[in-house]
Design a protein around this motif. Structure first.
Motif, PDB file in Angstrom:
ATOM      1  N   HIS A 156      -6.526  -6.873   1.725  1.00  0.00           N
ATOM      2  CA  HIS A 156      -7.722  -6.138   1.344  1.00  0.00           C
ATOM      3  C   HIS A 156      -7.819  -4.845   2.161  1.00  0.00           C
ATOM      4  O   HIS A 156      -7.978  -4.889   3.389  1.00  0.00           O
ATOM      5  CB  HIS A 156      -8.965  -7.000   1.559  1.00  0.00           C
TER       6      HIS A 156
ATOM      7  N   THR B 218     -10.212  -2.794   2.377  1.00  0.00           N
ATOM      8  CA  THR B 218     -11.530  -2.632   3.010  1.00  0.00           C
ATOM      9  C   THR B 218     -11.511  -3.149   4.442  1.00  0.00           C
ATOM     10  O   THR B 218     -12.090  -2.538   5.355  1.00  0.00           O
ATOM     11  CB  THR B 218     -12.615  -3.375   2.206  1.00  0.00           C
ATOM     12  N   GLN B 219     -10.858  -4.276   4.667  1.00  0.00           N
ATOM     13  CA  GLN B 219     -10.759  -4.814   6.023  1.00  0.00           C
ATOM     14  C   GLN B 219     -10.023  -3.845   6.934  1.00  0.00           C
ATOM     15  O   GLN B 219     -10.436  -3.595   8.076  1.00  0.00           O
ATOM     16  CB  GLN B 219     -10.040  -6.163   6.011  1.00  0.00           C
TER      17      GLN B 219
ATOM     18  N   TRP C 291       0.847  -1.198   0.000  1.00  0.00           N
ATOM     19  CA  TRP C 291       0.000   0.000   0.000  1.00  0.00           C
ATOM     20  C   TRP C 291       0.878   1.242   0.000  1.00  0.00           C
ATOM     21  O   TRP C 291       1.978   1.249   0.569  1.00  0.00           O
ATOM     22  CB  TRP C 291      -0.899   0.022   1.241  1.00  0.00           C
TER      23      TRP C 291
ATOM     24  N   THR D 244      -5.423  -8.562   6.196  1.00  0.00           N
ATOM     25  CA  THR D 244      -5.127  -9.184   4.904  1.00  0.00           C
ATOM     26  C   THR D 244      -4.821  -8.072   3.902  1.00  0.00           C
ATOM     27  O   THR D 244      -4.963  -6.896   4.226  1.00  0.00           O
ATOM     28  CB  THR D 244      -6.331 -10.012   4.430  1.00  0.00           C
TER      29      THR D 244
END
Length: 483
Positions: free
Chosen positions: A153, A155-156, A97, A151
């Motif tokens: 993701h 969103t999590q 990220w 994880t």
């Protein structure tokens, strides 16, 4: 005739017990009681410092202050905020990220706090805070632990941040300030400074602790270990020991309304000049403080400063912030809050300006020292100034509203810095702009008016209660004698 004078004096003393102190305009002496000799009123005023129970270390309110200090130390305002900057690079390396994406999680948590704070404050105004705080502490600990199972993701990550922000809104100074203001009047500034110094102490402890845990156990286990602080320390200590003073939270049948009802409504307060100026100042300092704090470690590392020295810089800022909060909080009991606010914001703005241009540890360390003296003092100023300008009636609701502004600004700043860094590769210009805005806000603090609910050195607390009991006893005896 003699009974009428005693009845009149007793009625006045009852009102004083409920109100907690003699109150008048901030620049006028306390009014003597009707029916009380002037010499007696003068003696009580001169000896107030000696008889005020808040001056004694044996006063039970100080034990409550110590527990509230520990609660703040292990809550959202410390554990999450001061660990986040150290987690940026590990998360970046683990999931790929960019910094703006990671900073969005910080912003979501801050926005969640901003949205929830007024509603949580309303709950604190209506119910005993300690049970609510303990519940939020436990939920906050669960939220931190859940980060260990992140994880790739995003969103999590973002949902976890929202949950942490919602739970964290009940663990910072909002609820603890409500408890402490029920115990203190004359030494309110000193008491609040000790409570909010919990985040300053945490900023000294948390960064090196997190850095050590990251090197030793990795970021996942670090989050698990951090979750034990609110779960095993914050929640149980608050539930057992952080009780509010009875005189402010009880209303017995047939008695006059308790002191917690004195003051203005939140609707009256939010349109006042005092409230608007406080919100403006708090938002400006939040932009600089949270923007710099969320990116401080990666910013310094990008300039060739070692990770350990970067963490030490954060700790220096924390130690300085702790000293500044204790000193300026103590001064609030003796000096005008507007002057304290001006100094605080000037120091924060100047220090962050120096940090924006620091190229080595030797230049970053003194900049952090200056910034720390001012950064964080707003956490003393918010509850103290709200109590002095608006009373206790809607104290927590107003605190929640002011903190919402603080949190929104704190959410925008890291996100904006992350985006600008990703586009330009530098934090210098935007941090310089933020520091300039903070200096402008410092000057605006001189426009604040005098306190409406000023503390006086007149008889307070138990001394008022003792005087009331004495008069009531005399009155009862005289009445029986008359019968």
């Amino acid at each position: 005739m003699r009974l009428n004078r005693k009845a009149e004096t007793a009625a006045h003393l009852r009102l004083l017990v409920i109100d907690g102190a003699f109150r008048d305009d901030a620049f006028h002496a306390p009014r003597p009681l009707t029916g009380m000799p002037a010499s007696m009123a003068l003696t009580n005023s001169n000896n107030a410092a000696d008889v005020c129970p808040e001056n004694s270390l044996g006063y039970p309110g100080w034990r409550v202050v110590a527990v509230c200090h520990l609660g703040v130390l292990v809550g959202f305002a410390t554990v999450f905020i001061y660990s986040f900057s150290l987690m940026v690079k590990p998360l970046q390396e683990e999931f790929g990220w960019n910094r703006e994406q990671i900073a969005q999680a910080f912003s979501l948590a801050a926005i969640s706090v901003a949205i929830c704070s007024p509603f949580i404050g309303k709950l604190f105004d209506g119910f005993e805070p300690r049970k609510l705080i303990a519940t939020f502490m436990a939920l906050f600990g669960v939220g931190l632990a859940s980060l260990a199972w992140l994880t790739p993701h995003l969103t999590q990550f973002y949902l976890n941040a929202v949950f942490i922000g919602i739970a964290g809104s009940g663990t910072y100074q909002l609820g603890y300030a409500r408890i402490v203001t029920s115990w203190f009047e004359r030494r309110l500034g000193a008491a609040l400074s000790i409570v909010v110094a919990g985040s300053g102490a945490g900023s000294f402890i948390v960064p090196p602790l997190v850095q050590h845990l990251l090197v030793t156990y990795g970021w996942r286990h670090t989050y698990l270990i951090l979750s034990t602080l609110p779960l095993l320390i914050g929640a149980p200590l608050t539930l057992i020991f952080a009780r509010s003073s009875r005189i402010h939270v009880t209303k017995k049948a047939g008695e006059i309304e308790a002191a917690a009802s004195t003051g203005v409504t939140w609707r009256q307060a939010i349109v006042s000049r005092s409230f608007l100026l406080l919100v403006f100042g708090v938002c400006c300092i939040s932009l600089s403080e949270n923007g710099a704090l969320a990116h401080l470690v990666p910013m310094l590392c990008d300039r060739g400063i070692k990770a350990g020295d970067a963490a030490l810089t954060v700790s220096i800022l924390g130690v300085s912030s702790l000293a500044g909060r204790l000193l300026l909080g103590w001064l609030l009991d003796y000096l005008e809050g507007s002057h304290i606010a001006m100094f605080s914001m000037l120091a924060a703005g100047t220090g962050i300006l120096f940090l924006a241009h620091a190229q080595s540890f030797h230049s970053a360390a003194p900049a952090a020292l200056i910034a720390g003296l001012g950064a964080g003092c707003e956490l003393d100023l918010i509850p103290y100034m709200l109590r002095r300008y608006f009373g206790l009636r809607s104290f927590s609701t107003l605190y929640g509203l002011v903190y919402s502004g603080f949190a929104v600004a704190g959410a925008i700043a890291p996100l904006l810095l992350g985006r600008i860094y990703d586009k330009t590769g530098s934090y210098t210009v935007i941090l310089s702009i933020f520091s300039g805005v903070t200096i402008v806000a410092a000057v605006s603090m001189l426009l604040l008016p005098a306190y409406r609910y000023a503390a006086h050195s007149a008889v307070q607390g138990s001394s008022i209660a003792s005087a009331s009991e004495s008069v009531l006893t005399t009155e009862t005896g005289a009445s029986l004698e008359g019968n």
